[in-house]
Design an enzyme around this catalytic site. Structure first.
Site, PDB file in Angstrom:
ATOM      1  N   HIS A 122       3.002   5.835  -2.836  1.00  0.00           N
ATOM      2  CA  HIS A 122       4.241   6.502  -3.241  1.00  0.00           C
ATOM      3  C   HIS A 122       4.266   6.729  -4.757  1.00  0.00           C
ATOM      4  CE1 HIS A 122       8.649   7.267  -3.281  1.00  0.00           C
ATOM      5  NE2 HIS A 122       8.600   6.591  -4.424  1.00  0.00           N
ATOM      6  N   GLU A 123       3.956   5.688  -5.519  1.00  0.00           N
ATOM      7  CA  GLU A 123       3.981   5.821  -6.982  1.00  0.00           C
ATOM      8  C   GLU A 123       2.910   6.801  -7.464  1.00  0.00           C
ATOM      9  OE1 GLU A 123       6.558   4.841  -8.534  1.00  0.00           O
ATOM     10  OE2 GLU A 123       7.326   3.547  -6.949  1.00  0.00           O
TER      11      GLU A 123
ATOM     12  N   ASP B 170      11.126  11.619  -5.665  1.00  0.00           N
ATOM     13  CA  ASP B 170      11.676  10.798  -4.588  1.00  0.00           C
ATOM     14  C   ASP B 170      12.482  11.686  -3.659  1.00  0.00           C
ATOM     15  OD1 ASP B 170      10.837   8.136  -5.161  1.00  0.00           O
ATOM     16  OD2 ASP B 170      12.272   8.053  -6.811  1.00  0.00           O
TER      17      ASP B 170
ATOM     18  N   HIS C 108       4.182  10.279  -7.307  1.00  0.00           N
ATOM     19  CA  HIS C 108       4.950  10.740  -8.472  1.00  0.00           C
ATOM     20  C   HIS C 108       4.024  11.314  -9.539  1.00  0.00           C
ATOM     21  CE1 HIS C 108       8.769   9.406  -7.077  1.00  0.00           C
ATOM     22  NE2 HIS C 108       8.487   8.100  -7.127  1.00  0.00           N
TER      23      HIS C 108
ATOM     24  N   THR D 250       0.844  -1.209   0.000  1.00  0.00           N
ATOM     25  CA  THR D 250       0.000   0.000   0.000  1.00  0.00           C
ATOM     26  C   THR D 250       0.873   1.249   0.000  1.00  0.00           C
ATOM     27  OG1 THR D 250      -1.715  -1.212   1.195  1.00  0.00           O
ATOM     28  CG2 THR D 250      -1.921   1.185   1.137  1.00  0.00           C
TER      29      THR D 250
END
Length: 184
Positions: free
Chosen positions: A123-124, A133, A127, A118
């Site tokens: 996190h992705e 990052d 982006h 999760t």
């Protein structure tokens, strides 16, 4: 095209109304607080995310619970498709086309090493929402990614990340296209 023309007409009418109000009622009407930015809805398709479908939905829900200028919704036929999500055997990564548009790969390598799926999904998605990052190793920073270690399960953006995403979507900022890869 009709929607675009309708938006232009509404914006023009609003500008004329503000000008007339200012002239009729003095400058107080002209200094009223600006209207809040419209929420931008982004549609994502996780149908090709294999075993990660539910964590992608949870990652989107985590963002939706925190940000106000953008909303992630499941794609349905007839809607624009902003984000595609796939599963593969590599490391998780995202390719950003522009702010709010791109492709995510939920790589199995990170979950095989023990990273929280999760957190990876959120996190992705970060982006795609314009965040880079950070690799600080701080678990409370979603964008620190894998640098926070496998014991980190925090899958929500922190206040700085929330503020940045809200700011990007309020301003319609441009984000550089390219790969975002939080590899080990």
């Amino acid at each position: 095209m009709r929607k675009h023309l309708a938006r232009i007409a509404v914006a023009t009418l609003a500008a004329i109304t503000m000008t007339l109000s200012s002239q009729l009622f003095g400058s107080a009407a002209a200094t009223a607080a600006p209207a809040p930015a419209a929420v931008r809805v982004l549609y994502y398709d996780a149908s090709q995310a294999a075993e990660f479908i539910n964590v992608v939905h949870q990652g989107a829900a985590n963002w939706n619970a925190r940000v106000t200028n953008v909303r992630l919704e499941r794609w349905t036929s007839g809607r624009p498709l902003n984000i595609r999500v796939y599963a593969d055997n590599n490391w998780p990564r995202a390719y950003v086309n522009s702010l709010g548009n791109g492709t995510i790969y939920m790589g199995r390598q990170a979950t095989a090493e023990g990273h929280n799926p999760t957190r990876i999904a959120a996190h992705e998605l970060g982006h795609i929402l314009g965040l880079p990052d950070r690799r600080t190793g701080i678990c409370s920073e979603l964008m620190s990614g894998s640098s926070a270690g496998t014991s980190c399960t925090s899958a929500f953006p922190n206040s700085a990340e929330i503020t940045k995403v809200n700011s990007l979507f309020a301003s319609g900022a441009l984000v550089t296209a390219g790969w975002r890869h939080d590899g080990a």
